[in-house]
Design an enzyme around this catalytic site. Structure first.
Site, PDB file in Angstrom:
ATOM      1  N   TYR A 242       0.860  -1.187   0.000  1.00 48.72           N
ATOM      2  CA  TYR A 242       0.000   0.000   0.000  1.00 48.72           C
ATOM      3  C   TYR A 242       0.892   1.232   0.000  1.00 48.72           C
ATOM      4  O   TYR A 242       1.884   1.281   0.734  1.00 48.72           O
ATOM      5  CB  TYR A 242      -0.886  -0.003   1.251  1.00 48.72           C
TER       6      TYR A 242
ATOM      7  N   GLU B  24      -3.218   7.621  -4.124  1.00 47.70           N
ATOM      8  CA  GLU B  24      -3.087   6.302  -3.493  1.00 47.70           C
ATOM      9  C   GLU B  24      -2.856   5.205  -4.536  1.00 47.70           C
ATOM     10  O   GLU B  24      -3.525   5.178  -5.561  1.00 47.70           O
ATOM     11  CB  GLU B  24      -4.379   6.006  -2.717  1.00 47.70           C
TER      12      GLU B  24
END
Ligand code: GDP
Ligand code: MN
Length: 411
Positions: free
Chosen positions: A120, A208
């Site tokens: 992530y 992101e």
């Protein structure tokens, strides 16, 4: 403003961040050709069909599907285009899917010790430190929310210098802490630096990548590549980004919110049954708080702005009552520059002229009005006098009284 994943991938690619090739389709018929197109170059039969909606959690909802043939791609497209998607990030009624991304599938490397190499990575604003922050985790993928909640130590945070941004040595250190080794340290680090630059350049509030993966290859040195991305942009900076403005997709917006924008009203739909019409964002927030304090649930946030003119109130009533859940309305207006008697007359006229869905005219649901400010007595007297043809109208003496009255009226 939010954008779709396929648009986010284009942004990443323009910043030198590798993404698998993909094609956008909007009908089932296009799926087979798109499948052949994206798998043709590599000879790898793996592809992925992904719903393009402004909400995450698609994988778990069944709206990201790995496919290995044109027939499977068509089946996946049929499912996604004919069902609404439900995830923790969608409204309760789900979201209609109008577009799909068909992308070349990536063989993700296995992680020694179990699982796959999914990471992530995000840049966002950390209000507490008043800096941008890089957030990274070795435990990327569809469980990231759960991990952040249950094992916060698995999340790395690295603050960006306000001027220098993310410095290469910081990025290398994060890459090592994430467990990257060999050449992948530099690949991952340069990708992070590029993402941080893109974040600043495009006035993002969120950039992101989840997951960032290592591709499986017969040898051990796979590539570091982004297979899902999400961006949010600062609306107040959009005026200087024509390229981003062009990515706006009205189909993903709440129609009532779009309509409100057109009339200069700030409106955000919520789940309750008490409509709120307020002037000023701070007063709107406290109005919602006080409704909750008295046991009610606000149906919306609505700031009509400073003037609270008859036109603005008329439009606001139509928008608020366009939501069928609304069983009562609380108007909370502070008359500073405009006088309360003028505002009261505007509200009365708007309520009298209100067009109901059945074609009749005149406000039918409970309407509680709290006014404060210049000429407030004259304003309240006008409201009382209007009760003859507006039987559901009540004047409140203060904000608590208004909240109590509207909560009682909706039960
Ligand atoms: P999200 O659930 O909306 O975040 O959608 P993602 O695009 O992140 O996909 C969810 C999950 O599907 C990922 O975490 C991966 O595990 C898997 N996935 C997506 N694309 C691929 C791919 O090309 N190859 C493989 N092996 N898995 C994929
Ligand atoms: Mn994802």
């Amino acid at each position: 403003m939010k954008i779709h994943e396929y648009q986010a991938r284009d942004l990443l690619a323009s910043a030198g961040i590798p993404v698998p090739p993909g094609q956008v389709i909007s009908s089932i018929d296009e799926a087979a050709a798109a499948y052949k197109h994206v798998t043709g170059a590599s000879g790898n039969p793996l592809a992925v069909v992904k719903a393009q909606v402004h909400a995450g959690g698609r994988g778990k909802a069944g709206f990201v599907k790995l496919v290995r043939s044109a027939e499977e791609a068509t089946e996946a497209a049929r499912f996604m285009l004919s069902n609404r998607m439900h995830s923790p990030q969608t409204p309760p009624e789900g979201l209609e899917v109008g577009k799909l991304l068909v992308a070349a599938g990536v063989d993700i490397a296995d992680r020694p010790g179990g699982g796959s190499e999914e990471f992530y990575l995000a840049i966002t604003m950390d209000r507490a430190s008043r800096r941008n922050v890089l957030i990274a985790s070795r435990e990327g993928g569809v469980e990231i929310e759960k991990i952040a909640h249950e094992r916060p130590e698995a999340i790395i945070r690295e603050h960006l210098h306000p001027v220098a941004g993310l410095e290469p040595h910081q990025a290398r250190s994060v890459a090592q802490r994430l467990g990257f080794t060999g050449k992948q340290i530099l690949q991952a680090a340069s990708l992070m630096v590029n993402l941080a630059k893109l974040y600043v350049e495009k006035d993002c509030t969120l950039a992101e990548i989840n997951p960032l993966v290592i591709t499986a290859t017969p040898s051990s040195d796979g590539q570091v590549i982004a297979i899902d991305a999400k961006f949010n942009f600062d609306d107040n900076a959009l005026f200087r980004h024509k390229d981003l403005q062009a990515m706006f997709d009205p189909a993903e917006e709440n129609p009532a919110e779009l309509r409100a924008q057109k009339f200069g009203l700030s409106y955000i739909a919520l789940d309750g049954n008490i409509g709120c019409l307020v002037n000023g964002a701070g007063l709107a927030m406290s109005t919602m708080d006080i409704i909750k304090l008295h046991g009610g649930e606000p149906a919306n946030f609505l700031d009509v702005g400073g003037s609270a003119s008859e036109e603005a109130v008329t439009e606001a009533f139509q928008i608020i009552l366009g939501d069928e859940r609304v069983k009562g309305v609380l108007v909370n207006i502070f008359g500073g520059i405009m006088r309360c008697d003028v505002i009261a007359q505007g509200i009365i006229n708007a309520a009298r002229g209100f067009k109901n869905k059945d074609g009749s005219t005149g406000f039918k649901v409970p309407l509680v009005v709290r006014l404060e400010g210049t000429n407030v007595e004259a304003g309240r007297n006008l409201l009382k006098a209007a009760a003859a043809d507006l039987p559901t109208l009540q004047a409140a003496t203060d904000i608590s009284d208004g909240a109590k009255k509207v909560c009682a009226a909706v039960g």
